[in-house]
Design a protein around this motif. Sequence first.
Motif, mmCIF file in Angstrom:
data_model
loop_
_atom_site.group_PDB
_atom_site.id
_atom_site.type_symbol
_atom_site.label_atom_id
_atom_site.label_comp_id
_atom_site.label_asym_id
_atom_site.label_seq_id
_atom_site.Cartn_x
_atom_site.Cartn_y
_atom_site.Cartn_z
ATOM 1 N N VAL A 334 0.818 -1.211 0.000
ATOM 2 C CA VAL A 334 0.000 0.000 0.000
ATOM 3 C C VAL A 334 0.853 1.262 0.000
ATOM 4 N N ILE A 335 1.796 1.352 0.943
ATOM 5 C CA ILE A 335 2.514 2.611 1.137
ATOM 6 C C ILE A 335 3.588 2.814 0.076
ATOM 7 N N LEU A 336 4.508 1.848 -0.059
ATOM 8 C CA LEU A 336 5.630 2.034 -0.995
ATOM 9 C C LEU A 336 5.199 2.231 -2.445
ATOM 10 N N PRO A 337 4.213 1.467 -2.968
ATOM 11 C CA PRO A 337 3.806 1.736 -4.361
ATOM 12 C C PRO A 337 3.328 3.168 -4.585
ATOM 13 N N GLN A 338 2.646 3.762 -3.599
ATOM 14 C CA GLN A 338 2.210 5.147 -3.747
ATOM 15 C C GLN A 338 3.368 6.121 -3.529
ATOM 16 N N ALA A 339 4.280 5.753 -2.636
ATOM 17 C CA ALA A 339 5.411 6.635 -2.366
ATOM 18 C C ALA A 339 6.394 6.684 -3.523
ATOM 19 N N LEU A 340 6.385 5.674 -4.398
ATOM 20 C CA LEU A 340 7.323 5.656 -5.520
ATOM 21 C C LEU A 340 7.166 6.879 -6.408
ATOM 22 N N ARG A 341 5.943 7.392 -6.529
ATOM 23 C CA ARG A 341 5.719 8.563 -7.369
ATOM 24 C C ARG A 341 6.453 9.787 -6.838
ATOM 25 N N VAL A 342 6.685 9.802 -5.524
ATOM 26 C CA VAL A 342 7.421 10.904 -4.917
ATOM 27 C C VAL A 342 8.914 10.588 -4.842
ATOM 28 N N ILE A 343 9.246 9.319 -4.724
ATOM 29 C CA ILE A 343 10.632 8.906 -4.501
ATOM 30 C C ILE A 343 11.456 8.955 -5.780
ATOM 31 N N ILE A 344 10.902 8.516 -6.904
ATOM 32 C CA ILE A 344 11.699 8.283 -8.109
ATOM 33 C C ILE A 344 12.348 9.555 -8.659
ATOM 34 N N PRO A 345 11.629 10.695 -8.799
ATOM 35 C CA PRO A 345 12.302 11.884 -9.383
ATOM 36 C C PRO A 345 13.582 12.297 -8.656
ATOM 37 N N PRO A 346 13.606 12.446 -7.317
ATOM 38 C CA PRO A 346 14.894 12.772 -6.678
ATOM 39 C C PRO A 346 15.869 11.604 -6.674
ATOM 40 N N LEU A 347 15.342 10.368 -6.783
ATOM 41 C CA LEU A 347 16.232 9.210 -6.841
ATOM 42 C C LEU A 347 17.078 9.237 -8.114
ATOM 43 N N ILE A 348 16.520 9.770 -9.206
ATOM 44 C CA ILE A 348 17.281 9.887 -10.450
ATOM 45 C C ILE A 348 18.526 10.736 -10.226
ATOM 46 N N SER A 349 18.363 11.831 -9.487
ATOM 47 C CA SER A 349 19.507 12.705 -9.219
ATOM 48 C C SER A 349 20.589 11.986 -8.425
ATOM 49 N N GLN A 350 20.197 11.143 -7.494
ATOM 50 C CA GLN A 350 21.183 10.402 -6.711
ATOM 51 C C GLN A 350 21.936 9.395 -7.573
ATOM 52 N N TYR A 351 21.255 8.739 -8.496
ATOM 53 C CA TYR A 351 21.940 7.827 -9.410
ATOM 54 C C TYR A 351 22.934 8.587 -10.288
ATOM 55 N N LEU A 352 22.529 9.760 -10.755
ATOM 56 C CA LEU A 352 23.443 10.572 -11.564
ATOM 57 C C LEU A 352 24.646 11.018 -10.739
ATOM 58 N N ASN A 353 24.402 11.435 -9.505
ATOM 59 C CA ASN A 353 25.508 11.856 -8.642
ATOM 60 C C ASN A 353 26.464 10.707 -8.362
ATOM 61 N N LEU A 354 25.920 9.525 -8.110
ATOM 62 C CA LEU A 354 26.784 8.377 -7.831
ATOM 63 C C LEU A 354 27.664 8.056 -9.032
ATOM 64 N N THR A 355 27.067 8.095 -10.233
ATOM 65 C CA THR A 355 27.840 7.787 -11.436
ATOM 66 C C THR A 355 28.960 8.800 -11.637
ATOM 67 N N LYS A 356 28.657 10.071 -11.434
ATOM 68 C CA LYS A 356 29.689 11.107 -11.613
ATOM 69 C C LYS A 356 30.698 11.090 -10.470
ATOM 70 N N ASN A 357 30.246 10.786 -9.252
ATOM 71 C CA ASN A 357 31.170 10.718 -8.116
ATOM 72 C C ASN A 357 32.149 9.554 -8.225
ATOM 73 N N SER A 358 31.841 8.581 -9.077
ATOM 74 C CA SER A 358 32.773 7.467 -9.260
ATOM 75 C C SER A 358 34.110 7.936 -9.837
ATOM 76 N N SER A 359 34.146 9.154 -10.395
ATOM 77 C CA SER A 359 35.405 9.684 -10.915
ATOM 78 C C SER A 359 36.427 9.937 -9.812
ATOM 79 N N LEU A 360 36.000 9.883 -8.531
ATOM 80 C CA LEU A 360 36.939 10.004 -7.414
ATOM 81 C C LEU A 360 37.771 8.734 -7.230
ATOM 82 N N ALA A 361 37.549 7.751 -8.110
ATOM 83 C CA ALA A 361 38.298 6.493 -8.007
ATOM 84 C C ALA A 361 39.798 6.702 -8.106
ATOM 85 N N ILE A 362 40.233 7.800 -8.735
ATOM 86 C CA ILE A 362 41.663 8.059 -8.889
ATOM 87 C C ILE A 362 42.342 8.172 -7.528
ATOM 88 N N ALA A 363 41.576 8.508 -6.469
ATOM 89 C CA ALA A 363 42.157 8.678 -5.138
ATOM 90 C C ALA A 363 42.626 7.359 -4.548
#
Length: 418
Positions: A334-363
Motif C-alpha cells: 500500500v505505502i511504498l507503491p504510492q510513495a514511488l511517485r514521490v521517490i523516483i524523481p529525486p532518486l534519479i539525481s542520486q543515481y546521476l551523482n553516484l555515477t559522476k562521483n565514481s570519478s573520485l576512483a583516482i584517489a
Amino acid sequence: MTDVSVPANPPFRLSMLIHDRRYRSLTFQVIVFILVMALFWWLINNTLQNLALLGKSFDFGFLFQRAGYDIPQTPIPYTADDTHLRAAVVGLLNTLIVAVLGCISATILGVIVGVARLSKNWLFARLMTVFVEIFRNMPLLLWILIVFAIFTEILPPPNAYRGEDPAWSMILFDNVALTNRYTSIPTLGMTNDPGSLDLGARITFNWATIAFVVALLGGWFARRAIRSRAQAVQDRTGDRPATWWKTLAVMVLPSLFLIWYFGLHLVPPSLQGFNFSGGLNVANGLVALWLALTLYTAAFIAEIVRAGILAVSRGQSEAAFALGLRPNRTMSLVILPQALRVIIPPLISQYLNLTKNSSLAIAVGYMDLRGTLGGTTLNQTGRELEAIVLMMLTYLALSLIISAGMNVFNASVKLKER
C-alpha cells in the motif's frame, strides 16, 4: 452601415515579429539561439587559433596509438600494447561496474534505512538517524580514503591465511578472503563448457551466458503474457486466477535447467604460493570505492524514501489495517507503491551523482574513465583538450541514458489520470 470589423487573419507584416504576441516569443527564442551559437562558434574558433599558435592541432588520432601502460582491473582483455582507445573502453567499463553495483546496493540499503527511520522502536530509529547524519554530512572523498585505509592498514597480507592454524580465516563458508591488497571471491565454473562466441577485437561471449540471457528475456516476456491473460480473465469474469506458480515456473525453471545442464558451480579461491588463485581477486580500490559510494548515497536515498513515505496520507495505512493487513504487508503493498511517485524523481539525481562521483576512483588507484582517458592517456599524449572533451561527452551520455531510463520507469508507476 459600414463594416469596420477587423479581419480574423490580418496579412503578415515584419512589425508583427515584435508587436504580435503570436510571434514575439518565437522571435526572441531565435535571437537567443543565434547569439548562443555565435558564442559557441567564437569559443571554438578562438580555441583552435590558440592551439595553432602553440603548434597543436585538434584531432583524436592519439586514440589509436599504443597505450604503453597496464590497468590492474580489466573486465575485457587488455595489455600495454593495446591502443589508448581500448584503454579508455576498459576505464569506461570499470566506471559502469562501480556505478551499477553502487546504484543497486545504495538503493537496497537506502530503502531499508529510510523505512527503519520511521520505526516505532525508538533506539533503532535513532541509530538509523545517526547513520544518515554521519554519512551525508562528511565529504565523499574522505569516506573513500577512510574505507581504503581500513582495507590496507587493518586487513592482513595473503600469507596470513597460510598454515594449519592461520592467523586469519576466510569468511562466508570459506569462500571469501579479505587481504590488504585485494578481496578474493569465488568464480563460476562449468563442467560442460559450450565454448564462446568470438566477436573480434578479443571480445568473446560464452554461449552459456547467452543462453541465460535468452532464458531470462523469454521468462520476462512470458511473465508479461501471463499477467495480461490473467487481467483479461479478471475483466471478463471478475475473478483473477492465480498466476504466481506460472510466473515462478517461467522465470526460474529455465535457469535451473541451464545450471544443471552446464554444471555451474562455485570455484572458491585457494592460497597458492604468495597469492590466492582459482577465484577472482578484486582490487581493494574497487571494493573501497563501491562501499564508500554505497554508504554515502544510501544516506541521501534514505531521506528520499522517508519523505516519500510521509507524503502518503495516513488514512491509507489506517484503511489497510482496517482490512486486516499486517504492517509489513501494508508497507510493501500500500505505502511504498504510492510513495514511488514521490521517490523516483529525486532518486534519479542520486543515481546521476553516484555515477559522476565514481570519478573520485583516482584517489584509491582504481582505473576508471578518469584514471585512463583523463589520467595516464592525457599525461602521455599531451592531448588534454581532446581527452577532457571525450570525458565530458561520455559522462553526459551516461547521465542522459540513466535519466531517460528512470523517466520511463517513473512514467510507468505514476498515477494515471483520466
